[in-house]
Design a protein around this motif. Structure first.
Motif, PDB file in Angstrom:
ATOM      1  N   ALA A  27       0.818  -1.209   0.000  1.00  0.00           N
ATOM      2  CA  ALA A  27       0.000   0.000   0.000  1.00  0.00           C
ATOM      3  C   ALA A  27       0.852   1.259   0.000  1.00  0.00           C
ATOM      4  O   ALA A  27       0.385   2.319  -0.389  1.00  0.00           O
ATOM      5  CB  ALA A  27      -0.911  -0.003   1.221  1.00  0.00           C
ATOM      6  N   HIS A  28       2.101   1.136   0.428  1.00  0.00           N
ATOM      7  CA  HIS A  28       2.989   2.296   0.471  1.00  0.00           C
ATOM      8  C   HIS A  28       3.265   2.852  -0.921  1.00  0.00           C
ATOM      9  O   HIS A  28       3.747   3.974  -1.042  1.00  0.00           O
ATOM     10  CB  HIS A  28       4.315   1.934   1.143  1.00  0.00           C
ATOM     11  CG  HIS A  28       4.174   1.507   2.558  1.00  0.00           C
ATOM     12  ND1 HIS A  28       3.528   2.268   3.511  1.00  0.00           N
ATOM     13  CD2 HIS A  28       4.580   0.387   3.210  1.00  0.00           C
ATOM     14  CE1 HIS A  28       3.558   1.639   4.676  1.00  0.00           C
ATOM     15  NE2 HIS A  28       4.175   0.484   4.521  1.00  0.00           N
ATOM     16  N   LEU A  31      -1.621   3.649  -2.284  1.00  0.00           N
ATOM     17  CA  LEU A  31      -2.630   4.518  -1.679  1.00  0.00           C
ATOM     18  C   LEU A  31      -2.048   5.910  -1.427  1.00  0.00           C
ATOM     19  O   LEU A  31      -1.006   6.052  -0.801  1.00  0.00           O
ATOM     20  CB  LEU A  31      -3.124   3.919  -0.362  1.00  0.00           C
ATOM     21  CG  LEU A  31      -3.653   2.486  -0.450  1.00  0.00           C
ATOM     22  CD1 LEU A  31      -4.070   1.992   0.920  1.00  0.00           C
ATOM     23  CD2 LEU A  31      -4.823   2.407  -1.415  1.00  0.00           C
ATOM     24  N   THR A  32      -2.774   6.911  -1.901  1.00  0.00           N
ATOM     25  CA  THR A  32      -2.228   8.268  -1.901  1.00  0.00           C
ATOM     26  C   THR A  32      -1.884   8.765  -0.504  1.00  0.00           C
ATOM     27  O   THR A  32      -0.811   9.327  -0.288  1.00  0.00           O
ATOM     28  CB  THR A  32      -3.234   9.232  -2.558  1.00  0.00           C
ATOM     29  OG1 THR A  32      -3.563   8.735  -3.848  1.00  0.00           O
ATOM     30  CG2 THR A  32      -2.647  10.616  -2.688  1.00  0.00           C
ATOM     31  N   ARG A  33      -2.764   8.545   0.455  1.00  0.00           N
ATOM     32  CA  ARG A  33      -2.511   9.059   1.801  1.00  0.00           C
ATOM     33  C   ARG A  33      -1.301   8.361   2.425  1.00  0.00           C
ATOM     34  O   ARG A  33      -0.449   8.997   3.054  1.00  0.00           O
ATOM     35  CB  ARG A  33      -3.748   8.853   2.669  1.00  0.00           C
ATOM     36  CG  ARG A  33      -3.683   9.630   3.969  1.00  0.00           C
ATOM     37  CD  ARG A  33      -4.929   9.435   4.789  1.00  0.00           C
ATOM     38  NE  ARG A  33      -6.084  10.088   4.171  1.00  0.00           N
ATOM     39  CZ  ARG A  33      -7.321  10.011   4.651  1.00  0.00           C
ATOM     40  NH1 ARG A  33      -7.564   9.306   5.735  1.00  0.00           N
ATOM     41  NH2 ARG A  33      -8.319  10.625   4.054  1.00  0.00           N
ATOM     42  N   THR A  34      -1.219   7.046   2.231  1.00  0.00           N
ATOM     43  CA  THR A  34      -0.078   6.289   2.762  1.00  0.00           C
ATOM     44  C   THR A  34       1.209   6.688   2.060  1.00  0.00           C
ATOM     45  O   THR A  34       2.269   6.769   2.689  1.00  0.00           O
ATOM     46  CB  THR A  34      -0.323   4.774   2.572  1.00  0.00           C
ATOM     47  OG1 THR A  34      -1.663   4.475   2.907  1.00  0.00           O
ATOM     48  CG2 THR A  34       0.590   3.969   3.443  1.00  0.00           C
ATOM     49  N   ILE A  35       1.119   6.949   0.763  1.00  0.00           N
ATOM     50  CA  ILE A  35       2.308   7.359   0.006  1.00  0.00           C
ATOM     51  C   ILE A  35       2.873   8.658   0.562  1.00  0.00           C
ATOM     52  O   ILE A  35       4.089   8.784   0.759  1.00  0.00           O
ATOM     53  CB  ILE A  35       1.974   7.520  -1.494  1.00  0.00           C
ATOM     54  CG1 ILE A  35       1.758   6.157  -2.144  1.00  0.00           C
ATOM     55  CG2 ILE A  35       3.078   8.246  -2.222  1.00  0.00           C
ATOM     56  CD1 ILE A  35       1.274   6.235  -3.562  1.00  0.00           C
ATOM     57  N   THR A  36       1.992   9.629   0.850  1.00  0.00           N
ATOM     58  CA  THR A  36       2.485  10.910   1.363  1.00  0.00           C
ATOM     59  C   THR A  36       3.143  10.739   2.725  1.00  0.00           C
ATOM     60  O   THR A  36       4.193  11.344   2.993  1.00  0.00           O
ATOM     61  CB  THR A  36       1.346  11.950   1.467  1.00  0.00           C
ATOM     62  OG1 THR A  36       0.172  11.311   1.964  1.00  0.00           O
ATOM     63  CG2 THR A  36       1.058  12.590   0.156  1.00  0.00           C
ATOM     64  N   GLN A  37       2.582   9.883   3.579  1.00  0.00           N
ATOM     65  CA  GLN A  37       3.194   9.627   4.881  1.00  0.00           C
ATOM     66  C   GLN A  37       4.569   8.983   4.725  1.00  0.00           C
ATOM     67  O   GLN A  37       5.539   9.365   5.382  1.00  0.00           O
ATOM     68  CB  GLN A  37       2.293   8.722   5.715  1.00  0.00           C
ATOM     69  CG  GLN A  37       1.004   9.379   6.158  1.00  0.00           C
ATOM     70  CD  GLN A  37       0.040   8.385   6.761  1.00  0.00           C
ATOM     71  OE1 GLN A  37       0.285   7.182   6.768  1.00  0.00           O
ATOM     72  NE2 GLN A  37      -1.077   8.903   7.270  1.00  0.00           N
ATOM     73  N   GLN A  38       4.648   8.004   3.830  1.00  0.00           N
ATOM     74  CA  GLN A  38       5.914   7.306   3.631  1.00  0.00           C
ATOM     75  C   GLN A  38       6.960   8.211   2.983  1.00  0.00           C
ATOM     76  O   GLN A  38       8.152   8.083   3.251  1.00  0.00           O
ATOM     77  CB  GLN A  38       5.702   6.051   2.783  1.00  0.00           C
ATOM     78  CG  GLN A  38       4.957   4.954   3.496  1.00  0.00           C
ATOM     79  CD  GLN A  38       5.620   4.580   4.797  1.00  0.00           C
ATOM     80  OE1 GLN A  38       6.809   4.285   4.821  1.00  0.00           O
ATOM     81  NE2 GLN A  38       4.881   4.601   5.887  1.00  0.00           N
ATOM     82  N   ARG A  41       8.404  10.262   5.740  1.00  0.00           N
ATOM     83  CA  ARG A  41       9.322   9.416   6.521  1.00  0.00           C
ATOM     84  C   ARG A  41      10.635   9.205   5.801  1.00  0.00           C
ATOM     85  O   ARG A  41      11.717   9.259   6.399  1.00  0.00           O
ATOM     86  CB  ARG A  41       8.682   8.057   6.760  1.00  0.00           C
ATOM     87  CG  ARG A  41       8.036   7.897   8.080  1.00  0.00           C
ATOM     88  CD  ARG A  41       7.548   6.483   8.221  1.00  0.00           C
ATOM     89  NE  ARG A  41       8.608   5.626   8.694  1.00  0.00           N
ATOM     90  CZ  ARG A  41       8.549   4.930   9.809  1.00  0.00           C
ATOM     91  NH1 ARG A  41       7.480   4.998  10.554  1.00  0.00           N
ATOM     92  NH2 ARG A  41       9.541   4.166  10.188  1.00  0.00           N
TER      93      ARG A  41
END
Length: 117
Positions: A27-28, A31-38, A41
């Protein structure tokens, strides 16, 4: 009011983020929201590791110099060598000293003899 269709700007922004995360797993990378978090990081880790890399290389150079000094009884220890280098105003940084110690020991011995005089 008439309906306004969203343009290509949001899609272009998401595509740019997806290109950054294309090598991530699961999902990293999907998924757009997860991508931005990763992405945040990853960039934080990259920034921290640039500083850590400088520290690690300095430790490696010091270890190499110290090993050559103690192994062949050239000098007493690393700290005295560096202290006397500064006193004699032979300004060689640790990276260059480590390369000389590994690749050209005779030159390193000449430098240490110059300090002892």
């Amino acid at each position: 009011m008439t309906r306004i269709k969203r343009g290509y700007i949001a899609r272009r922004r998401r595509t740019k983020i997806r290109l950054f995360a294309s090598s991530f797993r699961g999902a990293h990378s999907r998924l757009t929201r997860t991508i931005t978090q990763q992405k945040i990081r990853a960039l934080v880790s990259a920034y921290q590791d640039r500083g850590r890399q400088k520290r690690d290389f300095r430790r490696l150079w010091i270890t190499r110099i110290n090993a050559v000094i103690r192994g062949n009884k050239v000098y007493y220890n690393y700290s005295r060598l560096i202290h006397n280098l500064y006193k004699k105003q032979l300004l060689l940084n640790r990276k260059i000293l480590a390369q000389i110690a590994i690749l050209n020991r005779n030159c390193f011995y000449m430098i240490s003899n110059e300090i002892l005089k």
